[in-house]
Design a protein around this motif. Sequence first.
Motif, PDB file in Angstrom:
ATOM      1  N   GLN A  13       0.781  -1.138  -0.020  1.00 42.11           N
ATOM      2  CA  GLN A  13      -0.193   0.135  -0.177  1.00 42.11           C
ATOM      3  C   GLN A  13       1.083   1.582  -0.026  1.00 42.11           C
ATOM      4  OE1 GLN A  13      -2.684  -0.369   3.454  1.00 42.11           O
ATOM      5  NE2 GLN A  13      -4.201  -1.449   2.012  1.00 42.11           N
ATOM      6  N   ALA A  14       0.274   2.346  -0.525  1.00 36.27           N
ATOM      7  CA  ALA A  14       0.942   3.626  -0.444  1.00 36.27           C
ATOM      8  C   ALA A  14       1.551   3.885   0.901  1.00 36.27           C
ATOM      9  CB  ALA A  14      -0.016   4.703  -1.050  1.00 36.27           C
ATOM     10  N   GLY A  15       2.779   4.396   1.048  1.00 34.31           N
ATOM     11  CA  GLY A  15       3.333   4.793   2.240  1.00 34.31           C
ATOM     12  C   GLY A  15       4.063   3.774   2.965  1.00 34.31           C
ATOM     13  N   GLY A  16       4.118   2.313   2.311  1.00 33.86           N
ATOM     14  CA  GLY A  16       4.676   1.137   2.854  1.00 33.86           C
ATOM     15  C   GLY A  16       5.990   1.051   2.429  1.00 33.86           C
ATOM     16  N   SER A  17       6.676   0.097   2.643  1.00 32.83           N
ATOM     17  CA  SER A  17       8.035  -0.183   2.220  1.00 32.83           C
ATOM     18  C   SER A  17       8.236  -1.598   1.530  1.00 32.83           C
ATOM     19  CB  SER A  17       8.906  -0.253   3.747  1.00 32.83           C
ATOM     20  OG  SER A  17       8.817   1.200   4.298  1.00 32.83           O
ATOM     21  N   SER A  84       8.249   5.067   2.028  1.00 36.45           N
ATOM     22  CA  SER A  84       7.364   6.013   1.521  1.00 36.45           C
ATOM     23  C   SER A  84       6.869   5.736   0.231  1.00 36.45           C
ATOM     24  CB  SER A  84       7.769   7.310   1.935  1.00 36.45           C
ATOM     25  OG  SER A  84       7.997   7.422   3.310  1.00 36.45           O
ATOM     26  N   LEU A  85       6.391   4.479  -0.134  1.00 32.93           N
ATOM     27  CA  LEU A  85       6.230   4.200  -1.443  1.00 32.93           C
ATOM     28  C   LEU A  85       4.834   4.841  -1.968  1.00 32.93           C
ATOM     29  CD1 LEU A  85       7.280   0.455  -1.453  1.00 32.93           C
ATOM     30  CD2 LEU A  85       8.163   2.145  -3.222  1.00 32.93           C
ATOM     31  N   LYS A  86       4.905   5.138  -3.358  1.00 31.38           N
ATOM     32  CA  LYS A  86       3.732   6.072  -3.825  1.00 31.38           C
ATOM     33  C   LYS A  86       3.300   5.075  -5.044  1.00 31.38           C
ATOM     34  CE  LYS A  86       6.080  10.499  -2.740  1.00 31.38           C
ATOM     35  NZ  LYS A  86       6.742  11.603  -3.613  1.00 31.38           N
ATOM     36  N   PRO A  87       1.907   5.477  -5.533  1.00 34.36           N
ATOM     37  CA  PRO A  87       1.576   4.593  -6.634  1.00 34.36           C
ATOM     38  C   PRO A  87       2.366   4.666  -7.758  1.00 34.36           C
ATOM     39  CG  PRO A  87      -0.206   5.573  -5.416  1.00 34.36           C
ATOM     40  CD  PRO A  87       1.011   5.965  -4.902  1.00 34.36           C
ATOM     41  N   VAL A 119       2.444  -0.401  -6.052  1.00 32.15           N
ATOM     42  CA  VAL A 119       2.032   0.294  -5.003  1.00 32.15           C
ATOM     43  C   VAL A 119       0.454   0.747  -5.025  1.00 32.15           C
ATOM     44  CG1 VAL A 119       2.520   2.115  -3.633  1.00 32.15           C
ATOM     45  CG2 VAL A 119       4.378   1.057  -4.957  1.00 32.15           C
ATOM     46  N   SER A 120      -0.500   0.212  -4.365  1.00 34.03           N
ATOM     47  CA  SER A 120      -1.707   0.541  -4.272  1.00 34.03           C
ATOM     48  C   SER A 120      -1.946   1.946  -3.397  1.00 34.03           C
ATOM     49  CB  SER A 120      -2.633  -0.670  -4.018  1.00 34.03           C
ATOM     50  OG  SER A 120      -2.280  -0.839  -2.251  1.00 34.03           O
ATOM     51  N   SER A 121      -3.146   2.546  -3.938  1.00 29.14           N
ATOM     52  CA  SER A 121      -3.462   3.966  -3.279  1.00 29.14           C
ATOM     53  C   SER A 121      -4.633   3.630  -2.248  1.00 29.14           C
ATOM     54  CB  SER A 121      -4.009   4.718  -4.589  1.00 29.14           C
ATOM     55  OG  SER A 121      -5.070   4.219  -5.076  1.00 29.14           O
TER      56      SER A 121
END
Length: 121
Positions: A13-17, A84-87, A119-121
Amino acid sequence: QVQLVESGGGLVQAGGSLRLSCAASGSGFRINAMGWYRQAPGKAREFVASCSSGGSTNYDDSVKGRFSISRDNAQNTVTLQMNSLKPGDTAVYYCYARVVAGPSWTESVYWGQGTQVTVSS
């Protein structure tokens, strides 16, 4: 001949690592630099990060402050810690290595097979 094998991709998910790893195998070679590129659907492959044999790192502006690259020269491995992954980071991530091997000791670039990061939103 040098082979690169990647691991660690997946869905987050977005924000993950996520943490990507790449290991080089073979014999009779020296690696000058290792790093990562990525390619999103319908887009050209783009540079992400690199690490020289001396430990100098370089990042694309889009990942600075979020991604961290490191190398283990003894193990011929490179790791990409992605926080802090983003879509917009969704892509296939490719490991590469700039390799010098005998008998000519000219530099060649080798690529891994790629690992999907979604990366999912």
